[in-house]
Each structure stands twice: as structure tokens, then as C-alpha cells.
Design a protein around this motif. Structure first.
Motif, PDB file in Angstrom:
ATOM      1  N   ILE A  71       0.825  -1.205   0.000  1.00  0.00           N
ATOM      2  CA  ILE A  71       0.000   0.000   0.000  1.00  0.00           C
ATOM      3  C   ILE A  71       0.863   1.261   0.000  1.00  0.00           C
ATOM      4  O   ILE A  71       0.425   2.318   0.449  1.00  0.00           O
ATOM      5  N   THR A  72       2.079   1.157  -0.513  1.00  0.00           N
ATOM      6  CA  THR A  72       2.971   2.314  -0.570  1.00  0.00           C
ATOM      7  C   THR A  72       2.408   3.347  -1.531  1.00  0.00           C
ATOM      8  O   THR A  72       2.023   3.029  -2.655  1.00  0.00           O
ATOM      9  N   GLY A  73       2.356   4.587  -1.087  1.00  0.00           N
ATOM     10  CA  GLY A  73       1.841   5.655  -1.919  1.00  0.00           C
ATOM     11  C   GLY A  73       2.819   6.023  -3.026  1.00  0.00           C
ATOM     12  O   GLY A  73       4.025   5.880  -2.884  1.00  0.00           O
ATOM     13  N   VAL A  74       2.281   6.503  -4.146  1.00  0.00           N
ATOM     14  CA  VAL A  74       3.096   6.915  -5.277  1.00  0.00           C
ATOM     15  C   VAL A  74       2.972   8.419  -5.431  1.00  0.00           C
ATOM     16  O   VAL A  74       1.857   8.936  -5.577  1.00  0.00           O
ATOM     17  N   PRO A  75       4.077   9.168  -5.395  1.00  0.00           N
ATOM     18  CA  PRO A  75       3.966  10.620  -5.575  1.00  0.00           C
ATOM     19  C   PRO A  75       3.563  10.935  -7.009  1.00  0.00           C
ATOM     20  O   PRO A  75       4.095  10.367  -7.960  1.00  0.00           O
ATOM     21  N   TYR A  76       2.612  11.828  -7.183  1.00  0.00           N
ATOM     22  CA  TYR A  76       2.097  12.106  -8.518  1.00  0.00           C
ATOM     23  C   TYR A  76       2.374  13.528  -8.965  1.00  0.00           C
ATOM     24  O   TYR A  76       2.281  13.830 -10.128  1.00  0.00           O
ATOM     25  N   ASN A  77       2.700  14.455  -8.067  1.00  0.00           N
ATOM     26  CA  ASN A  77       2.928  15.824  -8.478  1.00  0.00           C
ATOM     27  C   ASN A  77       4.273  16.341  -8.002  1.00  0.00           C
ATOM     28  O   ASN A  77       4.761  17.344  -8.492  1.00  0.00           O
ATOM     29  N   GLY A  78       4.872  15.711  -7.054  1.00  0.00           N
ATOM     30  CA  GLY A  78       6.150  16.164  -6.536  1.00  0.00           C
ATOM     31  C   GLY A  78       6.001  17.339  -5.594  1.00  0.00           C
ATOM     32  O   GLY A  78       4.906  17.780  -5.282  1.00  0.00           O
ATOM     33  N   SER A  79       7.127  17.854  -5.157  1.00  0.00           N
ATOM     34  CA  SER A  79       7.103  18.967  -4.223  1.00  0.00           C
ATOM     35  C   SER A  79       7.081  20.296  -4.968  1.00  0.00           C
ATOM     36  O   SER A  79       7.354  20.374  -6.166  1.00  0.00           O
ATOM     37  N   LYS A  80       6.784  21.347  -4.242  1.00  0.00           N
ATOM     38  CA  LYS A  80       6.701  22.681  -4.819  1.00  0.00           C
ATOM     39  C   LYS A  80       8.113  23.157  -5.198  1.00  0.00           C
ATOM     40  O   LYS A  80       9.047  22.988  -4.415  1.00  0.00           O
ATOM     41  N   PRO A  81       8.293  23.776  -6.367  1.00  0.00           N
ATOM     42  CA  PRO A  81       9.623  24.238  -6.781  1.00  0.00           C
ATOM     43  C   PRO A  81      10.095  25.396  -5.926  1.00  0.00           C
ATOM     44  O   PRO A  81       9.294  26.096  -5.306  1.00  0.00           O
ATOM     45  N   ARG A  82      11.419  25.607  -5.920  1.00  0.00           N
ATOM     46  CA  ARG A  82      11.996  26.690  -5.150  1.00  0.00           C
ATOM     47  C   ARG A  82      11.578  28.051  -5.708  1.00  0.00           C
ATOM     48  O   ARG A  82      11.232  28.166  -6.885  1.00  0.00           O
ATOM     49  N   LYS A  83      11.668  29.067  -4.861  1.00  0.00           N
ATOM     50  CA  LYS A  83      11.367  30.430  -5.317  1.00  0.00           C
ATOM     51  C   LYS A  83      12.399  30.894  -6.330  1.00  0.00           C
ATOM     52  O   LYS A  83      13.538  30.439  -6.312  1.00  0.00           O
ATOM     53  N   LYS A  84      11.993  31.830  -7.161  1.00  0.00           N
ATOM     54  CA  LYS A  84      12.902  32.372  -8.150  1.00  0.00           C
ATOM     55  C   LYS A  84      13.944  33.238  -7.427  1.00  0.00           C
ATOM     56  O   LYS A  84      13.617  33.968  -6.489  1.00  0.00           O
ATOM     57  N   ARG A  85      15.172  33.176  -7.878  1.00  0.00           N
ATOM     58  CA  ARG A  85      16.271  33.899  -7.247  1.00  0.00           C
ATOM     59  C   ARG A  85      16.163  35.395  -7.516  1.00  0.00           C
ATOM     60  O   ARG A  85      15.933  35.817  -8.639  1.00  0.00           O
ATOM     61  N   LYS A  86      16.326  36.174  -6.444  1.00  0.00           N
ATOM     62  CA  LYS A  86      16.277  37.624  -6.570  1.00  0.00           C
ATOM     63  C   LYS A  86      17.717  38.164  -6.592  1.00  0.00           C
ATOM     64  O   LYS A  86      18.481  37.899  -5.679  1.00  0.00           O
ATOM     65  N   VAL A  87      18.045  38.939  -7.627  1.00  0.00           N
ATOM     66  CA  VAL A  87      19.409  39.459  -7.742  1.00  0.00           C
ATOM     67  C   VAL A  87      19.454  40.940  -7.492  1.00  0.00           C
ATOM     68  O   VAL A  87      18.598  41.687  -7.685  1.00  0.00           O
TER      69      VAL A  87
END
Length: 124
Positions: free
Chosen positions: A108-124
Motif C-alpha cells: 500500500i505504498t503511496g506513489v507521488p504524482y505531483n512532486g514537491s513545490k519548486p523553489r522560489k525564483k532567485r532575486k538578484v
């Protein structure tokens, strides 16, 4: 006698379920009856501390301890329910096969379907 704990030996029915939760850091083995009433729970942390808890040998010891105690209380057949991606999955299942008759194995192991949220865009 104050603050004295008494241990009661529960008698297992002849048919039950064995839940194996194999995380990346530990392995949990739980023995229940058909309705889900817990009779015994053993973790690999009972035998080892630190990074050795996540080894297949520690999972084998946990499964051996949980199932042998259930067999001595009357368990004869069981179905196995596995969850988690840990390294102790297979060795725990093989250990259960040594002690009792297994009817089914369910993963009954779950399968990730969307993944984690991406990192914020880098501010320069």
C-alpha cells in the motif's frame, strides 16, 4: 502495590494481519487480528540505535520478535500489508514466511504524482 504494571498476555486468533512499515530510518512490525485490534508492535529501534535501525538485519530481528510472540499466542495464518520504501521490507517479509502461513501480500505504498513545490525564483 502502587505504580506496579501488570502485563497481560493477549491470545491472538488463528487468522490475523501483519503490517510492515519500512521507513528510511526504521522498520515497524505490527500484528493485528482481522478487525484491526493490535496485539503486538515491535520496531527495529528496540534492537539497534542510530543508523543501524535502517538495516535489513534490524528489520529481520523486529519481524522475528513480533511474529514469534504472536505464534506462541496462537496465530497460524496471516496476510501481510507492506508500506514504505525502506531497506527492511524484503527481509521482514522473508522472516514472516519462516514462521507462519501467509495468505496474501499487499503493498500500500503511496506513489507521488505531483512532486514537491519548486523553489522560489532567485532575486538578484
Amino acid at each position: 502495590m502502587r505504580n506496579q504494571k501488570t502485563t497481560k498476555s493477549k491470545s491472538c486468533p488463528s487468522v490475523g494481519k501483519i503490517y510492515i512499515k519500512a521507513t528510511l530510518n526504521n522498520t515497524y512490525v505490527t500484528v493485528t487480528d482481522k478487525d484491526g485490534n493490535v496485539f503486538n508492535t515491535v520496531t527495529a529501534g528496540k534492537f539497534y540505535n542510530g543508523s543501524k535501525k535502517s538495516t535489513p538485519y534490524a528489520a529481520k530481528l523486529a519481524a522475528d520478535s513480533a511474529v514469534s510472540q504472536a505464534v506462541s499466542n496462537g496465530l497460524k495464518t496471516a496476510e501481510i500489508i507492506i508500506s514504505g520504501p525502506g531497506p527492511g521490507r524484503e527481509s521482514a517479509v522473508r522472516t514472516v514466511f519462516e514462521h507462519i502461513e501467509v495468505t496474501t501480500i499487499t503493498d500500500i505504498t503511496g506513489v507521488p504524482y505531483n512532486g514537491s513545490k519548486p523553489r522560489k525564483k532567485r532575486k538578484v
